[in-house]
Design a protein around this motif. Sequence first.
Motif, short mmCIF file in Angstrom:
data_model
loop_
_atom_site.label_atom_id
_atom_site.label_comp_id
_atom_site.label_asym_id
_atom_site.label_seq_id
_atom_site.Cartn_x
_atom_site.Cartn_y
_atom_site.Cartn_z
N TYR A 175 14.71 -33.54 -24.37
CA TYR A 175 13.73 -32.45 -24.46
C TYR A 175 13.62 -31.86 -25.87
CZ TYR A 175 13.43 -32.04 -19.35
OH TYR A 175 13.20 -32.28 -18.02
N GLU B 198 17.43 -20.25 -11.53
CA GLU B 198 16.73 -21.02 -10.48
C GLU B 198 17.34 -20.84 -9.10
OE1 GLU B 198 16.34 -25.06 -11.99
OE2 GLU B 198 14.48 -24.50 -13.00
N GLN C 95 25.62 -28.56 -19.61
CA GLN C 95 24.78 -29.65 -20.10
C GLN C 95 24.87 -29.79 -21.63
OE1 GLN C 95 21.48 -27.87 -17.40
NE2 GLN C 95 20.73 -29.90 -17.96
N SER D 79 19.27 -33.20 -13.60
CA SER D 79 19.03 -33.97 -12.38
C SER D 79 19.63 -35.37 -12.44
CB SER D 79 17.53 -34.05 -12.08
OG SER D 79 16.84 -34.56 -13.19
#
Length: 487
Positions: free
Chosen positions: A446, A199, A19, A438
Motif C-alpha cells: 500500500y 474496525e 503488521q 487479510s
Amino acid sequence: MLTTFPKDFLWGGETADFQYEGGYDQDGRGLLSHDFETTGSATQPRQLTLRLKDGSRGTVNAHDSLPAGAEVALYDDVYYPSHQATDFYHHWQEDIDLMAEMGFTTYRFSICWSRIFPTGDEAEPNQNGLHFYDQVIDYLIANGIEPIVTICHDELPNELCVKYDGWSSRHVIDCYVKYAETLIRHYRGRVRYWITFNEINILSGYIAIGTHQQDPQTRYQAIHHMFVANALAIKNGRAINPEAQFGAMYALSETYPATCKPEDVFAAYQTRRNDGLFYVDVMARGYYPNYTAEKFAAEGVTLQTTPADLQLLKENTIDFISFSYYRSMVATAQADGSVKVNNENPYLVSTPWGWPIDPLGLRYCLNELYDRYQKPLIVIENGLGAVDELTADGQVHDDYRINYLRDHLKAIRDAITLDHVPCIGYTMWGNTDLVSLSTGEMKKRYGFVYVDMDDQGHGSLKRIRKDSFAWFKQVLASHGADLTRQI
Ligand code: BGP
C-alpha cells in the motif's frame, strides 16, 4: 465558502502494530493473539498454529473456532509475519523522517497492548513498552506531526485469550480499561486523538476477539463487552484528560443494491445497518437501536447486559467517527430471505485482490455518516493494495496508486466543499509497506515507501521512495489544492 480542503485538515498515513512493528520478543513485550498466525494468500486463508488436546500439532483457519482442548502454539519451522513485520521497531526514526519529508501533519498508529501489559493482567505497565512509544510520540511532535493513537487494533495479549477466553469474559473489560487509562495518563499533553477500537464492526476470530468459539452468541456478547469497555475508557479518559477526543473506527466500505428491485434495495439497506451502522449507532448515540431485537433474534443471540452497562453506553458516546474505506460491495436479496453480498459491480474496475475501486462511494459514505450522526469524520484508512515492481535502478513507478488516491481525495474534497461535510482528516493506509492483514503477504503493498522484504520475511528492509511519495508530497505542499499535477 470552502473551495478546497480546510487549512487545519489533518494529512497523513497510518499503520497497525502487528503488521508493521516487529520486535515481537523485545524489551518485555508479551505474545499477542496475532503472533500465532501464518502467512496466506488471496486463495489460501491464514492459519493459527495449534497444540491439540493430545499434544500433537495442528492448524485452524484464523477466523474459525479452535478444536476442543486445543491452544495456539509457536513452532520454529513456521514463518509468522508479525514477529518481524517490516521492523518499525528498529526503523522508527527513519520512517518518521520520511513522513516528515512528505509533509504529514498527522500519523495514526496503534500501540501494541502486550508491549504495555505483556499478559494483560499485570498491575503495573512494562516501562520499556511505554518508553518505546515515548520516543515515537516525541519524535512525531518534534516533526510537527500530530499522533492519532489506536488503543486496540484487532488484537489482545494472548494470555487473555488462553486464561479468560478473550472478550467473552467481563474481566477483559477491566484489563482493557486499565490499559487505556495507562496510555491516556502517560501520554497526556502529547496525544489528543484516541481511537478505542479498530474496525469493531468486523472483528471476529481468536486473533481479534480472543474467543475459542466463533458462533454469533459468543461474538455479540464479546462485542457488548467491548462497547462497555469503550464507554468506560471514554468516561475515565475524559477525567484524566479533558482535552482528549475519543473516537472509534469502523470498516464502512459502501454497500449498493444489485438492482432497483425493492427487495435488493431493502437488502442493501439492512446489510449496511446490521453489519456497519449498528456499531456506530450504539457508540455514537449511546443505545442499542430499535432494530436490534430483530437482528439478534435472526442470529439466535440473547445478550447479557446490566442496567449499569446501558447507563454507561448512554453517558459516554464518542466525539468523532473514523472509518476505513477501500471499496464498495453489492447486495442481492435471495429467494430464501438471505442476502448475497459480493464484489460483483459491472460498473467498476477492481484491484488485483478483487476490491472494486469506487471513489464516489466514499463521498456517499461521508454524507451518509454526517446525515446520520452529525459528528466530525476522519477517513482513517484508504489506499490501494497492489503488486509493486522494483526496477533495476531501484524505483517503483506506482501511477496506479497515484490515480487511486487522487480520485479518492477528490471525492473527499467534494464532500467537504459541495456537501459541507465536516471531514477533518485523511490518513492513507500503510504509508510504509507492511504485512497485509487479510493474507499475511508482503506482495500486497500500500505504501508511499517500498520496503525490501518478501512474503517469507527475507530482504534487507531497506526503505525506497515510490513515485507516489513525491506526488503526495506535492499534494500536501498545496494543502490538497493541487490534486492534478503529475510528478
Ligand atoms: C483494514 C485493517 C488494516 C489493514 C487494511 C488493509 O481492515 O484495519 O489493518 O490491513 O484493512 O487490508 P489488507 O491488509 O488485508 O489488504
